[in-house]
Write a protein that holds these residues in place. Sequence first.
Motif, PDB file in Angstrom:
ATOM      1  N   LEU A  41       0.833  -1.212   0.000  1.00 60.40           N
ATOM      2  CA  LEU A  41       0.000   0.000   0.000  1.00 60.40           C
ATOM      3  C   LEU A  41       0.866   1.260   0.000  1.00 60.40           C
ATOM      4  O   LEU A  41       0.550   2.232  -0.693  1.00 60.40           O
ATOM      5  CB  LEU A  41      -0.935   0.003   1.204  1.00 60.40           C
ATOM      6  CG  LEU A  41      -2.053  -1.030   1.195  1.00 60.40           C
ATOM      7  CD1 LEU A  41      -2.845  -0.984   2.498  1.00 60.40           C
ATOM      8  CD2 LEU A  41      -2.980  -0.823   0.012  1.00 60.40           C
ATOM      9  N   HIS A  42       1.950   1.250   0.749  1.00 61.50           N
ATOM     10  CA  HIS A  42       2.854   2.405   0.762  1.00 61.50           C
ATOM     11  C   HIS A  42       3.509   2.605  -0.606  1.00 61.50           C
ATOM     12  O   HIS A  42       3.695   3.734  -1.047  1.00 61.50           O
ATOM     13  CB  HIS A  42       3.923   2.256   1.850  1.00 61.50           C
ATOM     14  CG  HIS A  42       3.442   2.649   3.198  1.00 61.50           C
ATOM     15  ND1 HIS A  42       3.212   3.955   3.564  1.00 61.50           N
ATOM     16  CD2 HIS A  42       3.122   1.897   4.281  1.00 61.50           C
ATOM     17  CE1 HIS A  42       2.787   3.998   4.807  1.00 61.50           C
ATOM     18  NE2 HIS A  42       2.705   2.752   5.263  1.00 61.50           N
ATOM     19  N   TYR A  43       3.828   1.519  -1.279  1.00 59.40           N
ATOM     20  CA  TYR A  43       4.433   1.620  -2.612  1.00 59.40           C
ATOM     21  C   TYR A  43       3.458   2.274  -3.597  1.00 59.40           C
ATOM     22  O   TYR A  43       3.847   3.157  -4.361  1.00 59.40           O
ATOM     23  CB  TYR A  43       4.844   0.235  -3.118  1.00 59.40           C
ATOM     24  CG  TYR A  43       5.343   0.262  -4.535  1.00 59.40           C
ATOM     25  CD1 TYR A  43       6.628   0.716  -4.824  1.00 59.40           C
ATOM     26  CD2 TYR A  43       4.524  -0.139  -5.579  1.00 59.40           C
ATOM     27  CE1 TYR A  43       7.082   0.762  -6.126  1.00 59.40           C
ATOM     28  CE2 TYR A  43       4.974  -0.100  -6.889  1.00 59.40           C
ATOM     29  CZ  TYR A  43       6.247   0.360  -7.155  1.00 59.40           C
ATOM     30  OH  TYR A  43       6.696   0.408  -8.450  1.00 59.40           O
ATOM     31  N   PHE A  44       2.202   1.849  -3.584  1.00 62.75           N
ATOM     32  CA  PHE A  44       1.233   2.407  -4.525  1.00 62.75           C
ATOM     33  C   PHE A  44       0.806   3.827  -4.168  1.00 62.75           C
ATOM     34  O   PHE A  44       0.413   4.592  -5.030  1.00 62.75           O
ATOM     35  CB  PHE A  44       0.010   1.492  -4.651  1.00 62.75           C
ATOM     36  CG  PHE A  44       0.294   0.265  -5.457  1.00 62.75           C
ATOM     37  CD1 PHE A  44       0.663   0.351  -6.789  1.00 62.75           C
ATOM     38  CD2 PHE A  44       0.222  -0.985  -4.879  1.00 62.75           C
ATOM     39  CE1 PHE A  44       0.942  -0.778  -7.546  1.00 62.75           C
ATOM     40  CE2 PHE A  44       0.491  -2.129  -5.615  1.00 62.75           C
ATOM     41  CZ  PHE A  44       0.860  -2.024  -6.950  1.00 62.75           C
ATOM     42  N   SER A  45       0.867   4.176  -2.898  1.00 63.09           N
ATOM     43  CA  SER A  45       0.486   5.544  -2.505  1.00 63.09           C
ATOM     44  C   SER A  45       1.651   6.520  -2.644  1.00 63.09           C
ATOM     45  O   SER A  45       1.447   7.717  -2.732  1.00 63.09           O
ATOM     46  CB  SER A  45      -0.024   5.567  -1.063  1.00 63.09           C
ATOM     47  OG  SER A  45       1.020   5.305  -0.152  1.00 63.09           O
ATOM     48  N   ASN A  46       2.877   5.993  -2.658  1.00 59.98           N
ATOM     49  CA  ASN A  46       4.068   6.832  -2.776  1.00 59.98           C
ATOM     50  C   ASN A  46       5.042   6.125  -3.721  1.00 59.98           C
ATOM     51  O   ASN A  46       5.820   5.278  -3.283  1.00 59.98           O
ATOM     52  CB  ASN A  46       4.699   7.035  -1.394  1.00 59.98           C
ATOM     53  CG  ASN A  46       5.954   7.848  -1.439  1.00 59.98           C
ATOM     54  OD1 ASN A  46       6.324   8.396  -2.472  1.00 59.98           O
ATOM     55  ND2 ASN A  46       6.649   7.910  -0.305  1.00 59.98           N
ATOM     56  N   PRO A  47       5.022   6.463  -5.027  1.00 55.53           N
ATOM     57  CA  PRO A  47       5.851   5.755  -6.006  1.00 55.53           C
ATOM     58  C   PRO A  47       7.349   5.760  -5.681  1.00 55.53           C
ATOM     59  O   PRO A  47       8.079   4.888  -6.119  1.00 55.53           O
ATOM     60  CB  PRO A  47       5.590   6.494  -7.312  1.00 55.53           C
ATOM     61  CG  PRO A  47       4.260   7.139  -7.109  1.00 55.53           C
ATOM     62  CD  PRO A  47       4.176   7.466  -5.651  1.00 55.53           C
ATOM     63  N   GLY A  48       7.821   6.695  -4.872  1.00 49.22           N
ATOM     64  CA  GLY A  48       9.231   6.730  -4.503  1.00 49.22           C
ATOM     65  C   GLY A  48       9.577   5.775  -3.372  1.00 49.22           C
ATOM     66  O   GLY A  48      10.741   5.606  -3.022  1.00 49.22           O
ATOM     67  N   TYR A  49       8.581   5.136  -2.797  1.00 50.07           N
ATOM     68  CA  TYR A  49       8.786   4.221  -1.663  1.00 50.07           C
ATOM     69  C   TYR A  49       9.461   2.939  -2.134  1.00 50.07           C
ATOM     70  O   TYR A  49       9.103   2.357  -3.150  1.00 50.07           O
ATOM     71  CB  TYR A  49       7.431   3.889  -1.014  1.00 50.07           C
ATOM     72  CG  TYR A  49       7.515   2.884   0.107  1.00 50.07           C
ATOM     73  CD1 TYR A  49       7.901   3.268   1.377  1.00 50.07           C
ATOM     74  CD2 TYR A  49       7.202   1.549  -0.113  1.00 50.07           C
ATOM     75  CE1 TYR A  49       7.970   2.352   2.411  1.00 50.07           C
ATOM     76  CE2 TYR A  49       7.267   0.620   0.910  1.00 50.07           C
ATOM     77  CZ  TYR A  49       7.653   1.037   2.170  1.00 50.07           C
ATOM     78  OH  TYR A  49       7.724   0.112   3.193  1.00 50.07           O
TER      79      TYR A  49
END
Length: 186
Positions: A41-49
Amino acid sequence: MKNFLEALNRPADAYRRQSRAVAWLFVAATIIIVTILDPILHYFSNPGYHADLFHIFRTALWGIAGYLLISCILWLICKCFGSKTALSVYINTWGISFFPNIICSFIVAVTEAYFYVFWNSLLWSMVLSIVFVGILIWKIILYIIFLKEAAALQGGKLAGAFLVNAAMIAFLTAFNGYIGLKTPII
């Protein structure tokens, strides 16, 4: 499906029947949400994650170890208060109390990834606080039912085991936070 619904609607019966499959399903779901869904979920909400795979693996192992540890400590404390229940019953049934953990883990993962504004809003903070207090009360009720049905404790022994285990659970919750679990796997 029948055992799953029984664990939700009649946890005392599920503890008595020792619904091992449901218990381990709930534990696995909690660990997957905390260790895998949260980074996704963090990856999809923040592409730089960038997910740290070592951290994910280590956290999953800590989750499994934490579950086994809490089961062993519950067993040891309850044994001191007169429980005759075998350790395997604790390991195979404590997970029935994990459905509130699943809900809590999911809410934390989604709100942190997509709705950070909820945590900075008085209204949403109050709503989420009420939800989390409700989940905590639900977990405490399941914990008491566990001590009564699985550990077979009554009266003063149940109250004593409840208090000692509650202190231990508070310590393990703090430890879970220390090792990086946002939602304790206990």
